[in-house]
Design a protein around this motif. Structure first.
Motif, PDB file in Angstrom:
ATOM      1  N   GLU A 290       0.828  -1.200   0.000  1.00 31.64           N
ATOM      2  CA  GLU A 290       0.000   0.000   0.000  1.00 31.64           C
ATOM      3  C   GLU A 290       0.870   1.261   0.000  1.00 31.64           C
ATOM      4  OE1 GLU A 290      -3.267   2.765   0.360  1.00 31.64           O
ATOM      5  OE2 GLU A 290      -2.847   0.868  -0.654  1.00 31.64           O
ATOM      6  N   GLY A 291       2.008   1.221   0.713  1.00 37.83           N
ATOM      7  CA  GLY A 291       2.936   2.351   0.694  1.00 37.83           C
ATOM      8  C   GLY A 291       3.481   2.594  -0.698  1.00 37.83           C
ATOM      9  N   ASN A 292       3.779   1.490  -1.417  1.00 41.50           N
ATOM     10  CA  ASN A 292       4.287   1.610  -2.783  1.00 41.50           C
ATOM     11  C   ASN A 292       3.212   2.126  -3.744  1.00 41.50           C
ATOM     12  OD1 ASN A 292       6.737   0.577  -1.910  1.00 41.50           O
ATOM     13  ND2 ASN A 292       6.267  -1.525  -2.522  1.00 41.50           N
ATOM     14  N   ILE A 293       1.997   1.649  -3.542  1.00 41.20           N
ATOM     15  CA  ILE A 293       0.882   2.119  -4.380  1.00 41.20           C
ATOM     16  C   ILE A 293       0.669   3.617  -4.166  1.00 41.20           C
ATOM     17  CG2 ILE A 293      -1.629   1.975  -4.735  1.00 41.20           C
ATOM     18  CD1 ILE A 293      -1.378  -1.041  -4.038  1.00 41.20           C
ATOM     19  N   PHE A 294       0.756   4.039  -2.906  1.00 42.37           N
ATOM     20  CA  PHE A 294       0.583   5.453  -2.600  1.00 42.37           C
ATOM     21  C   PHE A 294       1.718   6.289  -3.207  1.00 42.37           C
ATOM     22  CE2 PHE A 294       0.889   9.008   0.664  1.00 42.37           C
ATOM     23  CZ  PHE A 294      -0.148   9.737   0.109  1.00 42.37           C
ATOM     24  N   ALA A 295       2.947   5.733  -3.218  1.00 42.38           N
ATOM     25  CA  ALA A 295       4.067   6.436  -3.855  1.00 42.38           C
ATOM     26  C   ALA A 295       3.750   6.683  -5.329  1.00 42.38           C
ATOM     27  CB  ALA A 295       5.354   5.620  -3.712  1.00 42.38           C
ATOM     28  N   GLY A 296       3.132   5.679  -5.974  1.00 45.76           N
ATOM     29  CA  GLY A 296       2.716   5.852  -7.364  1.00 45.76           C
ATOM     30  C   GLY A 296       1.643   6.919  -7.504  1.00 45.76           C
ATOM     31  N   ASP A 297       0.713   6.971  -6.539  1.00 44.57           N
ATOM     32  CA  ASP A 297      -0.350   7.998  -6.563  1.00 44.57           C
ATOM     33  C   ASP A 297       0.250   9.402  -6.432  1.00 44.57           C
ATOM     34  OD1 ASP A 297      -2.236   5.994  -6.747  1.00 44.57           O
ATOM     35  OD2 ASP A 297      -2.676   5.981  -4.593  1.00 44.57           O
ATOM     36  N   LEU A 298       1.260   9.532  -5.544  1.00 46.01           N
ATOM     37  CA  LEU A 298       1.903  10.834  -5.363  1.00 46.01           C
ATOM     38  C   LEU A 298       2.643  11.261  -6.632  1.00 46.01           C
ATOM     39  CD1 LEU A 298       3.371  10.592  -1.725  1.00 46.01           C
ATOM     40  CD2 LEU A 298       1.386  11.913  -2.486  1.00 46.01           C
ATOM     41  N   PHE A 299       3.302  10.297  -7.275  1.00 42.75           N
ATOM     42  CA  PHE A 299       4.006  10.624  -8.525  1.00 42.75           C
ATOM     43  C   PHE A 299       3.014  11.113  -9.583  1.00 42.75           C
ATOM     44  CE2 PHE A 299       5.506   9.220 -12.763  1.00 42.75           C
ATOM     45  CZ  PHE A 299       6.567  10.108 -12.891  1.00 42.75           C
ATOM     46  N   ARG A 300       1.872  10.454  -9.663  1.00 41.96           N
ATOM     47  CA  ARG A 300       0.839  10.873 -10.619  1.00 41.96           C
ATOM     48  C   ARG A 300       0.329  12.277 -10.262  1.00 41.96           C
ATOM     49  NH1 ARG A 300      -4.748  10.575 -10.575  1.00 41.96           N
ATOM     50  NH2 ARG A 300      -5.755  10.425 -12.622  1.00 41.96           N
ATOM     51  N   MET A 301       0.144  12.538  -8.949  1.00 43.23           N
ATOM     52  CA  MET A 301      -0.336  13.841  -8.494  1.00 43.23           C
ATOM     53  C   MET A 301       0.640  14.945  -8.894  1.00 43.23           C
ATOM     54  SD  MET A 301      -0.931  15.104  -4.533  1.00 43.23           S
ATOM     55  CE  MET A 301       0.837  15.211  -4.187  1.00 43.23           C
ATOM     56  N   TYR A 302       1.932  14.727  -8.630  1.00 44.70           N
ATOM     57  CA  TYR A 302       2.935  15.736  -8.974  1.00 44.70           C
ATOM     58  C   TYR A 302       3.075  15.887 -10.494  1.00 44.70           C
ATOM     59  CZ  TYR A 302       4.348  15.916  -4.067  1.00 44.70           C
ATOM     60  OH  TYR A 302       4.355  16.077  -2.696  1.00 44.70           O
ATOM     61  N   SER A 303       2.901  14.784 -11.213  1.00 48.91           N
ATOM     62  CA  SER A 303       2.974  14.847 -12.680  1.00 48.91           C
ATOM     63  C   SER A 303       1.868  15.739 -13.236  1.00 48.91           C
ATOM     64  CB  SER A 303       2.865  13.443 -13.294  1.00 48.91           C
ATOM     65  OG  SER A 303       3.940  12.631 -12.888  1.00 48.91           O
ATOM     66  N   LYS A 304       0.662  15.581 -12.689  1.00 43.05           N
ATOM     67  CA  LYS A 304      -0.468  16.397 -13.152  1.00 43.05           C
ATOM     68  C   LYS A 304      -0.294  17.852 -12.747  1.00 43.05           C
ATOM     69  CE  LYS A 304      -4.162  13.019 -13.732  1.00 43.05           C
ATOM     70  NZ  LYS A 304      -4.525  13.515 -15.076  1.00 43.05           N
ATOM     71  N   TYR A 305       0.267  18.084 -11.550  1.00 44.69           N
ATOM     72  CA  TYR A 305       0.525  19.459 -11.113  1.00 44.69           C
ATOM     73  C   TYR A 305       1.561  20.110 -12.029  1.00 44.69           C
ATOM     74  CZ  TYR A 305       1.922  23.400  -8.170  1.00 44.69           C
ATOM     75  OH  TYR A 305       2.205  24.658  -7.707  1.00 44.69           O
ATOM     76  N   ALA A 306       2.607  19.361 -12.353  1.00 44.02           N
ATOM     77  CA  ALA A 306       3.644  19.872 -13.253  1.00 44.02           C
ATOM     78  C   ALA A 306       3.054  20.210 -14.618  1.00 44.02           C
ATOM     79  CB  ALA A 306       4.769  18.847 -13.399  1.00 44.02           C
ATOM     80  N   GLU A 307       2.194  19.346 -15.109  1.00 48.83           N
ATOM     81  CA  GLU A 307       1.547  19.570 -16.404  1.00 48.83           C
ATOM     82  C   GLU A 307       0.713  20.854 -16.380  1.00 48.83           C
ATOM     83  OE1 GLU A 307      -1.678  17.342 -19.377  1.00 48.83           O
ATOM     84  OE2 GLU A 307      -0.881  16.286 -17.624  1.00 48.83           O
ATOM     85  N   SER A 308       0.012  21.085 -15.267  1.00 52.28           N
ATOM     86  CA  SER A 308      -0.840  22.274 -15.160  1.00 52.28           C
ATOM     87  C   SER A 308      -0.021  23.561 -15.167  1.00 52.28           C
ATOM     88  CB  SER A 308      -1.696  22.208 -13.890  1.00 52.28           C
ATOM     89  OG  SER A 308      -0.910  22.430 -12.727  1.00 52.28           O
ATOM     90  N   ARG A 309       1.251  23.475 -14.761  1.00 52.89           N
ATOM     91  CA  ARG A 309       2.117  24.656 -14.724  1.00 52.89           C
ATOM     92  C   ARG A 309       3.019  24.756 -15.950  1.00 52.89           C
ATOM     93  NH1 ARG A 309       1.346  27.253  -9.991  1.00 52.89           N
ATOM     94  NH2 ARG A 309       2.703  28.855 -10.866  1.00 52.89           N
ATOM     95  N   GLY A 310       2.871  23.809 -16.860  1.00 51.72           N
ATOM     96  CA  GLY A 310       3.683  23.843 -18.075  1.00 51.72           C
ATOM     97  C   GLY A 310       5.101  23.331 -17.871  1.00 51.72           C
ATOM     98  N   TRP A 311       5.334  22.573 -16.784  1.00 51.03           N
ATOM     99  CA  TRP A 311       6.641  21.998 -16.526  1.00 51.03           C
ATOM    100  C   TRP A 311       6.768  20.645 -17.222  1.00 51.03           C
ATOM    101  CZ3 TRP A 311       6.011  22.647 -10.524  1.00 51.03           C
ATOM    102  CH2 TRP A 311       6.063  24.011 -10.198  1.00 51.03           C
ATOM    103  N   LYS A 312       8.001  20.184 -17.390  1.00 51.28           N
ATOM    104  CA  LYS A 312       8.252  18.875 -18.004  1.00 51.28           C
ATOM    105  C   LYS A 312       8.839  17.927 -16.966  1.00 51.28           C
ATOM    106  CE  LYS A 312       8.951  20.594 -22.708  1.00 51.28           C
ATOM    107  NZ  LYS A 312       9.889  20.696 -23.859  1.00 51.28           N
ATOM    108  N   ILE A 313       8.386  16.667 -17.028  1.00 48.37           N
ATOM    109  CA  ILE A 313       8.892  15.644 -16.100  1.00 48.37           C
ATOM    110  C   ILE A 313       9.679  14.604 -16.889  1.00 48.37           C
ATOM    111  CG2 ILE A 313       8.199  13.645 -14.742  1.00 48.37           C
ATOM    112  CD1 ILE A 313       6.413  15.147 -13.168  1.00 48.37           C
ATOM    113  N   GLU A 314      10.843  14.265 -16.350  1.00 47.57           N
ATOM    114  CA  GLU A 314      11.698  13.259 -16.976  1.00 47.57           C
ATOM    115  C   GLU A 314      12.050  12.216 -15.912  1.00 47.57           C
ATOM    116  OE1 GLU A 314      16.393  13.174 -18.147  1.00 47.57           O
ATOM    117  OE2 GLU A 314      15.249  14.947 -18.747  1.00 47.57           O
ATOM    118  N   VAL A 315      11.561  10.987 -16.077  1.00 43.73           N
ATOM    119  CA  VAL A 315      11.854   9.914 -15.113  1.00 43.73           C
ATOM    120  C   VAL A 315      13.317   9.533 -15.241  1.00 43.73           C
ATOM    121  CG1 VAL A 315      11.363   7.534 -14.425  1.00 43.73           C
ATOM    122  CG2 VAL A 315       9.487   9.043 -15.099  1.00 43.73           C
ATOM    123  N   MET A 316      14.023   9.487 -14.105  1.00 41.86           N
ATOM    124  CA  MET A 316      15.460   9.198 -14.114  1.00 41.86           C
ATOM    125  C   MET A 316      15.786   7.831 -13.530  1.00 41.86           C
ATOM    126  SD  MET A 316      16.838  12.959 -12.962  1.00 41.86           S
ATOM    127  CE  MET A 316      18.498  12.720 -13.592  1.00 41.86           C
ATOM    128  N   GLY A 317      14.813   7.220 -12.895  1.00 42.58           N
ATOM    129  CA  GLY A 317      15.032   5.891 -12.316  1.00 42.58           C
ATOM    130  C   GLY A 317      13.786   5.443 -11.588  1.00 42.58           C
TER     131      GLY A 317
END
Length: 355
Positions: free
Chosen positions: A121-148
């Motif tokens: 569940e902790g790992n699933i939530f980590a994925g939820d947070l990544f999705r949340m920040y990805s959408k926030y970044a998109e709303s501000r016109g930022w770019k996300i690049e996964v590094m690992g």
């Protein structure tokens, strides 16, 4: 305060003149540095001009309140009260603009999210947070690049690291470091009981090579085969990289890219960011009182926020801020929380400045 603003206005005019100099125009680095400084000073200069205009208006309105025409006096009195109130607000705005800026505010960030307490569940939530920040970044016109990343079999990630690029990224995301707690019924729970799990977030400003002197003699590089999803190319070639900074013991692994060269570049970029973050923490620990003006310590062990799904509630414990819009927050609508954190931080720094 006025003396300081006058000095800033003089500097602003000086830069404007310098930017007309052909020798500076031909020097790209100098031109870039001066243009950046000018942009940083411009809000203060504009706000000060607004203040001076209000002071002039107030002086005129005070004269009008002495006029023999009663109707004109009444109108001037109303406008005078409004102008005085506006002047007070502009003075407060100027105080906030004069607060020394974090030199890292304009930088890109490297963000690392890890599943912590709660297993799957902790790992699933980590994925939820990544999705949340990805959408926030998109709303501000930022770019996300996964590094690992290290995907979890149950979903989400035990670890995911990314770079977020854009305007003033660190100024908005620097408050996100810490332990994020979720309260909900996990998909793995058959009895319908609410569980509490956590994921940790670490936000670091991107470090330039000039800011971190990285002696490659202090770095051990190990090469190995990547594991997990990624296809035959990733899993059968020695493309994964592990770098260890021997003096500090910091270890970074990257395997998401197909080539060894790309993984090494990503690993060294993350290592520089971690070393820079380490240097900042050492400096702040030495300065001691400096941390009083900041929100929290950016420590991953510090529980900064709770996401309560049954009540659709998000609470930031550092500032006592609660919002009943968890569904919107998880879709990247983070502005209300981040704006509240910025406002709180500004007030704390302002009180320290005044003391």
């Amino acid at each position: 305060m006025i003396d300081r603003i006058e000095f800033i206005c003089d500097r602003y005019k000086q830069i404007a003149d310098m930017l007309q100099d052909p020798n500076i125009v031909s020097d790209i680095k100098k031109l870039t540095d001066l243009s950046k400084e000018q942009r940083n000073l411009e809000p203060i200069v504009n706000k000060y001009q607004e203040l001076k205009q209000l002071e002039s208006d107030i002086a005129d309105l005070k004269e009008m309140t002495k006029d023999s025409d009663q109707e004109l006096r009444e109108m001037a009195t109303i406008e005078l009260e409004e102008s005085i109130a506006k002047k007070e607000q502009v003075e407060e705005d100027l105080k906030i603009l004069l607060i020394p800026k974090d030199p890292n505010d304009e930088k890109n960030v490297i963000m690392e999210i890890r599943g912590a307490a709660g297993g799957d569940e902790g790992n699933i939530f980590a994925g939820d947070l990544f999705r949340m920040y990805s959408k926030y970044a998109e709303s501000r016109g930022w770019k996300i690049e996964v590094m690992g990343s290290e995907p979890s079999e149950a979903g989400g990630f035990s670890y995911i690291g990314c770079m977020i690029k854009g305007d003033n990224v660190y100024s908005y995301l620097k408050y996100e470091s810490g332990s994020h707690r979720v309260q909900r019924v996990p998909v793995t729970e058959s009895a319908g009981r609410i569980h509490t799990s956590t994921a940790t977030v670490l936000v670091m400003p991107e470090a330039e090579e000039l800011e971190v002197e990285l002696d490659m003699n202090d770095v051990r590089i190990d090469i190995f085969c990547a594991s997990g999803p990624g296809g035959q190319c990733v899993n059968t070639t020695k493309s994964a990289i592990r770098v260890t900074h021997i003096p500090t013991g910091i270890v970074v692994s990257c395997q998401d890219e197909k080539s060894q060269h790309e993984n090494k570049a990503s690993a060294l970029k993350i290592l520089r960011a971690r070393l820079y973050d380490y240097m900042l923490q050492q400096k702040e620990a030495e300065e001691g009182a400096e941390r009083i003006s900041k929100i929290g310590h950016g420590d991953r062990s510090e529980k900064i926020r709770t996401y309560n799904y049954p009540q659709n509630r998000v609470t930031d414990h550092r500032i006592g801020f609660t919002i009943q819009q968890l569904d919107r927050v998880m879709e990247g609508k983070l502005d209300p929380i981040i704006e509240a954190l910025i406002a709180y931080d500004q007030k704390k720094k302002l009180s320290v400045e005044e003391e």
